[in-house]
Write a protein that holds these residues in place. Structure first.
Motif, PDB file in Angstrom:
ATOM      1  N   ARG A 346       0.833  -1.213   0.000  1.00  0.00           N
ATOM      2  CA  ARG A 346       0.000   0.000   0.000  1.00  0.00           C
ATOM      3  C   ARG A 346       0.862   1.255   0.000  1.00  0.00           C
ATOM      4  NH1 ARG A 346      -3.209  -3.020   3.634  1.00  0.00           N
ATOM      5  NH2 ARG A 346      -2.185  -2.003   5.410  1.00  0.00           N
ATOM      6  N   ASN A 349       1.944   1.856  -3.504  1.00  0.00           N
ATOM      7  CA  ASN A 349       0.886   1.926  -4.522  1.00  0.00           C
ATOM      8  C   ASN A 349       0.900   0.719  -5.444  1.00  0.00           C
ATOM      9  OD1 ASN A 349      -1.267   3.727  -4.918  1.00  0.00           O
ATOM     10  ND2 ASN A 349      -0.410   4.413  -6.866  1.00  0.00           N
ATOM     11  N   HIS A 377      -9.935  -8.327   0.981  1.00  0.00           N
ATOM     12  CA  HIS A 377      -9.772  -7.299  -0.061  1.00  0.00           C
ATOM     13  C   HIS A 377      -9.222  -7.895  -1.356  1.00  0.00           C
ATOM     14  CE1 HIS A 377      -5.752  -7.644   1.635  1.00  0.00           C
ATOM     15  NE2 HIS A 377      -5.264  -6.984   0.608  1.00  0.00           N
ATOM     16  N   ASP A 380     -11.992  -8.531  -3.874  1.00  0.00           N
ATOM     17  CA  ASP A 380     -12.323  -7.331  -4.648  1.00  0.00           C
ATOM     18  C   ASP A 380     -11.276  -7.085  -5.740  1.00  0.00           C
ATOM     19  OD1 ASP A 380     -14.670  -6.668  -3.305  1.00  0.00           O
ATOM     20  OD2 ASP A 380     -13.608  -5.523  -1.780  1.00  0.00           O
ATOM     21  N   LEU A 407     -10.172   7.378 -15.209  1.00  0.00           N
ATOM     22  CA  LEU A 407     -10.212   7.423 -13.746  1.00  0.00           C
ATOM     23  C   LEU A 407      -8.812   7.555 -13.147  1.00  0.00           C
ATOM     24  CD1 LEU A 407     -12.804   4.557 -13.040  1.00  0.00           C
ATOM     25  CD2 LEU A 407     -13.221   6.999 -13.335  1.00  0.00           C
ATOM     26  N   LEU A 410      -8.078   9.103  -9.713  1.00  0.00           N
ATOM     27  CA  LEU A 410      -8.439   8.441  -8.464  1.00  0.00           C
ATOM     28  C   LEU A 410      -7.237   7.740  -7.855  1.00  0.00           C
ATOM     29  CD1 LEU A 410     -11.858   6.712  -9.376  1.00  0.00           C
ATOM     30  CD2 LEU A 410     -11.512   8.892  -8.203  1.00  0.00           C
ATOM     31  N   SER A 411      -7.281   7.543  -6.545  1.00  0.00           N
ATOM     32  CA  SER A 411      -6.263   6.723  -5.899  1.00  0.00           C
ATOM     33  C   SER A 411      -6.410   5.291  -6.380  1.00  0.00           C
ATOM     34  CB  SER A 411      -6.426   6.780  -4.382  1.00  0.00           C
ATOM     35  OG  SER A 411      -7.644   6.155  -3.997  1.00  0.00           O
ATOM     36  N   GLU A 413      -6.673   2.667  -4.601  1.00  0.00           N
ATOM     37  CA  GLU A 413      -7.709   2.026  -3.790  1.00  0.00           C
ATOM     38  C   GLU A 413      -9.100   2.307  -4.340  1.00  0.00           C
ATOM     39  OE1 GLU A 413      -9.328   1.920   0.864  1.00  0.00           O
ATOM     40  OE2 GLU A 413      -7.745   3.328   0.252  1.00  0.00           O
ATOM     41  N   ASN A 414      -9.370   3.556  -4.680  1.00  0.00           N
ATOM     42  CA  ASN A 414     -10.703   3.898  -5.187  1.00  0.00           C
ATOM     43  C   ASN A 414     -10.928   3.379  -6.605  1.00  0.00           C
ATOM     44  OD1 ASN A 414     -11.645   5.197  -2.875  1.00  0.00           O
ATOM     45  ND2 ASN A 414     -10.707   7.154  -3.441  1.00  0.00           N
ATOM     46  N   LYS A 415      -9.873   3.378  -7.396  1.00  0.00           N
ATOM     47  CA  LYS A 415     -10.003   2.831  -8.738  1.00  0.00           C
ATOM     48  C   LYS A 415     -10.330   1.332  -8.677  1.00  0.00           C
ATOM     49  CE  LYS A 415      -6.769   4.160 -11.559  1.00  0.00           C
ATOM     50  NZ  LYS A 415      -5.521   4.152 -12.383  1.00  0.00           N
ATOM     51  N   LYS A 417     -11.828  -0.227  -6.251  1.00  0.00           N
ATOM     52  CA  LYS A 417     -13.213  -0.371  -5.783  1.00  0.00           C
ATOM     53  C   LYS A 417     -14.191  -0.190  -6.935  1.00  0.00           C
ATOM     54  CE  LYS A 417     -12.638   1.096  -0.943  1.00  0.00           C
ATOM     55  NZ  LYS A 417     -12.941   2.143   0.048  1.00  0.00           N
ATOM     56  N   HIS A 418     -13.930   0.802  -7.772  1.00  0.00           N
ATOM     57  CA  HIS A 418     -14.813   1.074  -8.910  1.00  0.00           C
ATOM     58  C   HIS A 418     -14.810  -0.102  -9.884  1.00  0.00           C
ATOM     59  CE1 HIS A 418     -17.051   3.700 -11.652  1.00  0.00           C
ATOM     60  NE2 HIS A 418     -16.285   3.216 -12.622  1.00  0.00           N
TER      61      HIS A 418
END
Length: 438
Positions: A346, A349, A377, A380, A407, A410-411, A413-415, A417-418
């Motif tokens: 993390r 990245n 996680h 996901d 996208l 986005l971070s 993590e958020n990418k 999730k999307h």
């Protein structure tokens, strides 16, 4: 054709005899004649007959569906030959899919070239995976791997000769072309591995001694092999359906170090070049973390130190080389190892990918460890990987790490999730329609 026949047909070696089996099973599933208990588990690291496995690609997809998995992914050593069939079968059956390949790479020209990384057999040589290969680039990967396969087969032939020199006095007569090559899918773009060589030896052992007490006596008295209690019991059971695979495991631990020939620099491509190639086709290169082994969960690794003492230095090097991801297998690692790796990934990245390599009939497709809080996680991430592959197969800029991804602001993590949400909503019978949802 009844279900049992269909299940046999879907794993038939002759493609002509199973041409419609995955579509027929898919029809039974859609009609509700075949049901299962769906689980949250996924597995995107299933080996097929295109490296070494009891599963043809269609059979791997069906076995994963039957086990309740949401995702199945084919990963073969030095080959992506399973990909087209895996994608087609998964679409018929209605399970999400992803494809890639695994290979040894050279770290010899890096600051860690004198270290044992994740490869028990070699210094400065590491296994890595290339996940999420967009469909249009499968032929590109085939051409990329052809020279590696050719050089590896030269080494394979020499390894068979070395093994025969060790065991010929016991009555074995091992020949690469006659006994080993036919066990593989080399004629269809598959690779040949050390497991094929040992499987050929297992087959000859059974032909010479049969299954059961006589063979066990040969192993213990003539070859001097000490059999663990459960392994001895397996080999005494003549109706054991995993017999040849169990015997292969015995031979792997006993003979592999004695006939193994170190791969050349031509066979183990420079890691910089492999990562650059993966990035150029929109796939996701992932270093395969092994970690120090205290007690091998799978029984095929002895207690040994690997990357843990220099893990931070290694991950910094991966970032510098251009790796976007690391991959690891929760059943192989301790909770402490995983938490440390996750924290360091993390901070850098790096995407985390997981999967449990399946290459024996005794193994389960399931991986309940993925549902533990320290690994959930990764489920996901697997769905994000699926979405990445399907979207990049239609529009390369929609690959997770493409610089022009809409996208990209986005971070990570958020990418993820999307993309994971998109993957879960995907129509598994029409996966490439995901582009319309994006």
């Amino acid at each position: 054709m009844d279900l049992k026949q269909l299940e046999q047909s879907i794993n038939a070696r002759d493609l002509a005899t199973r041409r419609t089996s995955s579509s027929e099973i898919g029809l039974l599933i859609r009609q509700g004649n075949l049901t299962r208990i769906p689980l949250e588990e996924v597995n995107n690291h299933v080996h097929t007959t295109y490296s070494f496995s009891p599963y043809e690609p269609s059979a791997a997809a069906y076995a994963a569906w039957k086990a309740g998995l949401g995702i199945v992914g084919s990963i073969d050593h030095d080959s992506i030959g399973a990909a087209e069939e895996m994608l087609e079968a998964a679409q018929h059956i209605g399970i999400a899919s992803t494809v890639g390949f695994e290979l040894r790479t050279s770290f010899l020209d890096t600051p860690l070239g004198d270290r044992k990384l994740n490869n028990p057999d070699s210094i400065g040589i590491a296994y890595m995976c290339v996940h999420g290969v967009p469909k249009q680039h499968i032929p590109t990967v085939v051409e990329f791997l052809k020279p590696v396969q050719a050089i590896r087969n030269q080494r394979n032939e020499a390894q068979v000769e070395a093994l025969q020199a060790l065991v010929g006095k016991y009555g074995f007569d091992l020949d690469f072309t006659r006994d080993v090559l036919p066990l593989s899918r080399a004629d269809k773009g598959g690779s040949v591995t050390e497991r094929h060589i040992l499987y050929a030896m297992a087959n000859q052992s059974i032909s010479m001694f049969g299954k059961g007490e006589k063979l066990v006596r040969f192993l213990e008295k003539d070859l001097g092999i000490i059999l663990a209690g459960k392994v001895q019991q397996w080999l005494l059971e003549e109706d054991n359906p995993h017999y040849a695979y169990d015997l292969l495991g015995v031979y792997k631990s006993t003979f592999l170090p004695r006939f193994f020939i170190q791969p050349s620099k031509e066979e183990c491509l420079d890691v910089h070049d492999v990562v650059a190639f993966a990035n150029s086709i929109g796939a996701i290169a992932a270093y395969a973390y092994l970690g120090d082994v205290a007690e091998s969960v799978t029984g095929d690794k002895k207690a040994e130190k690997f990357e843990d003492e220099f893990l931070e230095e290694l991950l910094d090097l991966l970032v510098a080389i251009g790796f976007p991801a690391v991959t690891y297998m929760p059943p192989r690692n301790t909770k402490e190892q995983m938490l440390r790796l996750q924290k360091l990934a993390r901070e850098r990245n790096l995407m985390e990918i997981s999967g449990v390599d399946i290459n024996s009939s005794r193994q389960s497709m399931n991986c309940p460890e993925l549902l533990e809080p320290t690994a959930r996680h990764l489920v996901d991430a697997a769905w994000a990987l699926v979405a990445h592959e399907k979207l990049a197969s239609r529009n390369e800029t929609l690959g997770l790490f493409h610089p022009d991804n809409p996208l990209s602001g986005l971070s990570l993590e958020n990418k993820l999730k999307h993309y994971a949400a998109l993957g879960r909503e995907m129509d598994t019978h029409d996966p490439y329609s995901l582009i319309e949802q994006f």
